[in-house]
Design a protein around this motif. Structure first.
Motif, PDB file in Angstrom:
ATOM      1  N   LEU A   1       0.830  -1.200   0.000  1.00 44.64           N
ATOM      2  CA  LEU A   1       0.000   0.000   0.000  1.00 44.64           C
ATOM      3  C   LEU A   1       0.866   1.253   0.000  1.00 44.64           C
ATOM      4  O   LEU A   1       0.584   2.209  -0.723  1.00 44.64           O
ATOM      5  N   LYS A   2       1.919   1.242   0.796  1.00 46.34           N
ATOM      6  CA  LYS A   2       2.825   2.389   0.839  1.00 46.34           C
ATOM      7  C   LYS A   2       3.466   2.622  -0.525  1.00 46.34           C
ATOM      8  O   LYS A   2       3.523   3.759  -1.006  1.00 46.34           O
ATOM      9  N   ALA A   3       3.924   1.551  -1.167  1.00 48.33           N
ATOM     10  CA  ALA A   3       4.528   1.683  -2.494  1.00 48.33           C
ATOM     11  C   ALA A   3       3.506   2.193  -3.513  1.00 48.33           C
ATOM     12  O   ALA A   3       3.827   3.031  -4.365  1.00 48.33           O
ATOM     13  N   ALA A   4       2.274   1.715  -3.424  1.00 53.32           N
ATOM     14  CA  ALA A   4       1.236   2.162  -4.361  1.00 53.32           C
ATOM     15  C   ALA A   4       0.905   3.636  -4.159  1.00 53.32           C
ATOM     16  O   ALA A   4       0.715   4.374  -5.135  1.00 53.32           O
ATOM     17  N   LEU A   5       0.841   4.089  -2.906  1.00 50.61           N
ATOM     18  CA  LEU A   5       0.541   5.501  -2.645  1.00 50.61           C
ATOM     19  C   LEU A   5       1.677   6.411  -3.105  1.00 50.61           C
ATOM     20  O   LEU A   5       1.431   7.487  -3.658  1.00 50.61           O
ATOM     21  N   ILE A   6       2.911   5.981  -2.892  1.00 45.21           N
ATOM     22  CA  ILE A   6       4.058   6.773  -3.368  1.00 45.21           C
ATOM     23  C   ILE A   6       4.044   6.847  -4.886  1.00 45.21           C
ATOM     24  O   ILE A   6       4.246   7.919  -5.476  1.00 45.21           O
ATOM     25  N   THR A   7       3.770   5.725  -5.535  1.00 48.68           N
ATOM     26  CA  THR A   7       3.724   5.706  -6.999  1.00 48.68           C
ATOM     27  C   THR A   7       2.615   6.601  -7.518  1.00 48.68           C
ATOM     28  O   THR A   7       2.809   7.347  -8.487  1.00 48.68           O
TER      29      THR A   7
ATOM     30  N   PRO B   1       6.759  13.246 -20.528  1.00 47.67           N
ATOM     31  CA  PRO B   1       6.155  12.387 -19.495  1.00 47.67           C
ATOM     32  C   PRO B   1       6.534  10.908 -19.601  1.00 47.67           C
ATOM     33  O   PRO B   1       6.575  10.220 -18.589  1.00 47.67           O
ATOM     34  N   TYR B   2       6.831  10.427 -20.780  1.00 49.55           N
ATOM     35  CA  TYR B   2       6.980   8.980 -20.956  1.00 49.55           C
ATOM     36  C   TYR B   2       8.219   8.379 -20.304  1.00 49.55           C
ATOM     37  O   TYR B   2       8.118   7.315 -19.697  1.00 49.55           O
ATOM     38  N   PRO B   3       9.383   9.000 -20.365  1.00 52.61           N
ATOM     39  CA  PRO B   3      10.506   8.429 -19.604  1.00 52.61           C
ATOM     40  C   PRO B   3      10.238   8.427 -18.096  1.00 52.61           C
ATOM     41  O   PRO B   3      10.606   7.470 -17.399  1.00 52.61           O
ATOM     42  N   ALA B   4       9.570   9.460 -17.598  1.00 50.99           N
ATOM     43  CA  ALA B   4       9.237   9.497 -16.175  1.00 50.99           C
ATOM     44  C   ALA B   4       8.239   8.392 -15.830  1.00 50.99           C
ATOM     45  O   ALA B   4       8.380   7.716 -14.803  1.00 50.99           O
ATOM     46  N   LEU B   5       7.235   8.179 -16.655  1.00 52.55           N
ATOM     47  CA  LEU B   5       6.266   7.106 -16.417  1.00 52.55           C
ATOM     48  C   LEU B   5       6.946   5.748 -16.424  1.00 52.55           C
ATOM     49  O   LEU B   5       6.656   4.885 -15.584  1.00 52.55           O
ATOM     50  N   LEU B   6       7.853   5.549 -17.353  1.00 54.37           N
ATOM     51  CA  LEU B   6       8.576   4.279 -17.441  1.00 54.37           C
ATOM     52  C   LEU B   6       9.446   4.067 -16.201  1.00 54.37           C
ATOM     53  O   LEU B   6       9.441   2.981 -15.613  1.00 54.37           O
TER      54      LEU B   6
END
Length: 123
Positions: free
Chosen positions: A47-53, A92-97
């Motif tokens: 959950l913590k990882a999902a919220l940070i993401t 945005p795409y390199p950041a999303l990746l």
């Protein structure tokens, strides 16, 4: 020319159940024998990882319209400047990746640690 006999069909659905009651469901066996705390820790870590993401994805993409409004070239009349295309189509795409790769690695590490019984949390 008489009536032809149709073979009888049998319906089999399983063992007969006891009349008047249903069986009580049994809990599934724990994949982590001996510890009931590990699944809770794994869920908290995931959950913590999902919220940070989610925050890492929502913040820059949510601020993108503000950035485009601030750009001095965004007020061009009929043609869209190259900077807008670069900000919208390329940036945005390199950041999303990178965020996606980070999340998958973190989730796999959390699951590996939980399966090994390691309670330590990684940054």
């Amino acid at each position: 020319m008489g009536a032809e006999s149709v073979p009888r069909r049998e319906v089999v659905t399983g063992r007969p159940r006891p009349a008047g009651g249903t069986t009580t469901p049994r809990p599934a066996p724990s994949p982590y024998p001996g510890s009931e705390v590990l699944p809770e820790k794994l869920i908290r870590r995931q959950l913590k990882a999902a919220l940070i993401t989610t925050a890492l994805l929502a913040l820059p993409l949510g601020l993108l319209p503000v950035l485009l409004r601030i750009l001095p070239l965004a007020h061009a009349a009929h043609r869209v400047p190259l900077a807008v295309w670069l900000v919208l189509g390329v940036a945005p795409y390199p950041a999303l990746l990178a965020i996606g790769v980070w999340y998958v690695r973190r989730a796999e590490r959390n699951e590996t640690d939980a399966a090994a019984g390691a309670p330590a949390e990684h940054p």
